[in-house]
Design an enzyme around this catalytic site. Structure first.
Site, PDB file in Angstrom:
ATOM      1  N   VAL A  64      13.865  13.457   0.846  1.00  0.00           N
ATOM      2  CA  VAL A  64      13.007  13.391  -0.342  1.00  0.00           C
ATOM      3  C   VAL A  64      11.569  13.791  -0.053  1.00  0.00           C
ATOM      4  CG1 VAL A  64      14.436  11.661  -1.503  1.00  0.00           C
ATOM      5  CG2 VAL A  64      12.535  10.911  -0.031  1.00  0.00           C
ATOM      6  N   TYR A 154       3.468   0.588   5.560  1.00  0.00           N
ATOM      7  CA  TYR A 154       4.416   0.208   4.505  1.00  0.00           C
ATOM      8  C   TYR A 154       3.699  -0.468   3.333  1.00  0.00           C
ATOM      9  CZ  TYR A 154       8.771  -1.837   2.615  1.00  0.00           C
ATOM     10  OH  TYR A 154       9.844  -2.210   1.816  1.00  0.00           O
ATOM     11  N   ALA A 157       1.786   2.109   1.340  1.00  0.00           N
ATOM     12  CA  ALA A 157       2.682   2.946   0.541  1.00  0.00           C
ATOM     13  C   ALA A 157       3.195   2.190  -0.678  1.00  0.00           C
ATOM     14  CB  ALA A 157       3.854   3.423   1.397  1.00  0.00           C
ATOM     15  N   LYS A 158       3.571   0.932  -0.485  1.00  0.00           N
ATOM     16  CA  LYS A 158       4.128   0.150  -1.586  1.00  0.00           C
ATOM     17  C   LYS A 158       3.065  -0.187  -2.631  1.00  0.00           C
ATOM     18  CE  LYS A 158       8.461  -0.091  -0.433  1.00  0.00           C
ATOM     19  NZ  LYS A 158       9.441   0.733  -1.201  1.00  0.00           N
TER      20      LYS A 158
END
Length: 253
Positions: A64, A154, A157-158
């Site tokens: 992706v 992480y 990004a979240k």
């Protein structure tokens, strides 16, 4: 055939965990589902499970974070299943470490899959949504968006996915497209098992300790998240957009 049964959904990271549970739930809801994962062979297990229960599914292999692979994947879905008007951006990886140990490649890999991947998938699919004057986008965030030790990449990004979701809701709303975000709490999955392993804590011990911290006194299951996705993509959720729902067993992360 009902309107929902005519719809085509794409679920990224659909080979296992939350992605697999979501793909199976949406198929049970009557949607045709494209199960996208890095390797088509991995996605095939979920697609076969859907087909075994009478559903319609297609396994698609794609990175992706690669624009050309995303475009090819979405084109294949449109050709073989029909124009996709539902997108669940679930694909994700972790490269956990404390900030002074985190490498540039650790940072880039997580950003590439979570943020760039969601951007590329959404950009490719929204064209079909705009044409249909109907669309549902669900992005998977996390309670880690509020900050979590050892997860600077992480968590960032979240948190970014939440802003991305709200912007999509503003830009695409006039075309009948909603965008919402789910932030899971602790979910018993391969990803959290890997965390326990990294911390050198036996899984049963780690699971019990985490469950004690949750008001409902249990860990979440992938199906808990799939249930929320099912609501967001349904016809009845057309006036719900730009929202972030923490599915975490309580009011705190």
């Amino acid at each position: 055939m009902t309107q929902s049964q005519a719809r085509v959904a794409i679920v990224t990271g659909g080979a296992r965990g939350i992605g697999a549970a979501t793909a199976q739930r949406l198929a049970a809801d009557g949607l045709a589902v494209a199960v996208v994962d890095l390797e088509e062979s991995a996605a095939k297990g979920t697609a076969d499970a859907i087909a075994a229960t009478g559903g319609t599914a297609l396994a698609v292999g794609a990175d992706v974070s690669d624009a050309s692979q995303v475009e090819a994947a979405v084109a294949r879905v449109a050709e073989e299943l029909g124009a996709p008007t539902i997108l669940v951006n679930n694909a994700g990886i972790t490269r956990d470490n404390l900030i002074f140990k985190m490498t540039e490649s650790d940072w880039d890999a997580v950003m590439g899959v979570h943020l760039k991947g969601s951007f590329l998938m959404t950009k490719a699919v929204q064209k079909h949504m705009v044409d249909a004057r109907f669309g549902r986008i669900v992005n998977l965030s996390s309670t880690s968006a509020l900050g979590n030790r050892g997860q600077a990449n992480y968590s960032t990004a979240k948190a970014g996915l939440q802003g991305f979701t709200k912007t999509l809701a503003i830009e695409l709303g006039k075309f009948g497209v909603t965008a919402n975000c789910i932030a899971p709490g602790f979910i018993a999955s391969d990803m959290t098992k890997n965390t326990a392993e990294r911390l050198n804590i036996p899984w049963d011990e780690y699971l019990a300790a985490r469950a004690k911290e949750i008001p409902v006194q249990r860990a979440g299951a992938p199906e808990d998240i799939a249930n929320m996705v099912s609501f967001f993509v349904g016809e009845a959720a057309g006036f719900v957009s730009g929202q972030v729902i923490y599915v975490a067993g309580g009011p705190k992360a």
